[in-house]
Design a protein around this motif. Structure first.
Motif, short mmCIF file in Angstrom:
data_model
loop_
_atom_site.label_atom_id
_atom_site.label_comp_id
_atom_site.label_asym_id
_atom_site.label_seq_id
_atom_site.Cartn_x
_atom_site.Cartn_y
_atom_site.Cartn_z
N GLU A 6 0.09 -44.29 -37.97
CA GLU A 6 -0.05 -45.45 -37.11
C GLU A 6 -1.52 -45.75 -36.87
O GLU A 6 -2.39 -44.96 -37.20
N ARG A 7 -1.76 -46.91 -36.28
CA ARG A 7 -3.12 -47.27 -35.87
C ARG A 7 -3.38 -46.66 -34.50
O ARG A 7 -2.51 -46.66 -33.63
N ALA A 8 -4.59 -46.15 -34.29
CA ALA A 8 -4.94 -45.53 -33.03
C ALA A 8 -5.07 -46.58 -31.94
O ALA A 8 -5.84 -47.53 -32.10
N PRO A 9 -4.35 -46.44 -30.83
CA PRO A 9 -4.46 -47.43 -29.75
C PRO A 9 -5.77 -47.30 -28.97
O PRO A 9 -6.23 -48.26 -28.37
N THR A 10 -6.34 -46.11 -28.95
CA THR A 10 -7.63 -45.88 -28.27
C THR A 10 -8.52 -45.08 -29.21
O THR A 10 -8.09 -44.66 -30.27
N ARG A 24 -10.72 -46.56 -32.55
CA ARG A 24 -9.65 -47.47 -32.15
C ARG A 24 -9.29 -48.37 -33.32
O ARG A 24 -10.15 -48.83 -34.07
N ASP A 25 -7.99 -48.60 -33.53
CA ASP A 25 -7.42 -49.42 -34.60
C ASP A 25 -7.61 -48.83 -35.99
O ASP A 25 -7.34 -49.49 -36.99
N TRP A 27 -6.43 -46.08 -38.90
CA TRP A 27 -5.20 -45.38 -39.25
C TRP A 27 -5.36 -43.91 -38.92
O TRP A 27 -6.41 -43.32 -39.11
N TRP A 48 -3.41 -34.91 -34.48
CA TRP A 48 -3.88 -36.13 -35.15
C TRP A 48 -4.93 -35.81 -36.19
O TRP A 48 -5.78 -34.95 -35.99
#
Length: 104
Positions: A6-10, A24-25, A27, A48
């Motif tokens: 997923e893309r990192a939200p923070t 942020r954003d 992958w 992660w």
């Protein structure tokens, strides 16, 4: 266990492979593992990684995710190649850096 891509939200998470922050954003690959410190039986924790770091350090979970995900993954061929190399050469994921012994 369901692994994540997923893309990192923070930008707070750090990569378990290289130790750098995951922006942020950007992958990120999440390896889901049982949480030994939680009380519940189904408690999971997520480690992660940058996707390329995960292909080097955790080749089996990366291939599991890529084989189970028909979605378009950015750099899929490169990730598959490095993950397969890590599986073929069992000691390759442990190689991080080259350094000189302090004793000389």
């Amino acid at each position: 266990m369901p692994h994540l891509l997923e893309r990192a939200p923070t930008g707070r998470a750090k990569c378990r492979g290289c130790g750098r922050a995951i922006a942020r954003d950007e992958w990120r690959f999440g390896e889901r593992l049982p949480n030994p410190y939680a009380d519940g039986e189904d408690a999971l924790t997520t480690h992660w990684f940058h996707p390329l770091c995960a292909a080097f350090k955790r080749p089996e979970p990366v291939l599991e995710l890529l084989e189970s995900t028909p979605d378009v993954v950015e750099g899929r061929e490169v990730l598959e190649h490095h993950a397969r190399e890590g599986i073929a050469h069992r000691r390759l994921p442990r190689v991080d850096v080259i350094s000189r012994a302090p004793s000389g």
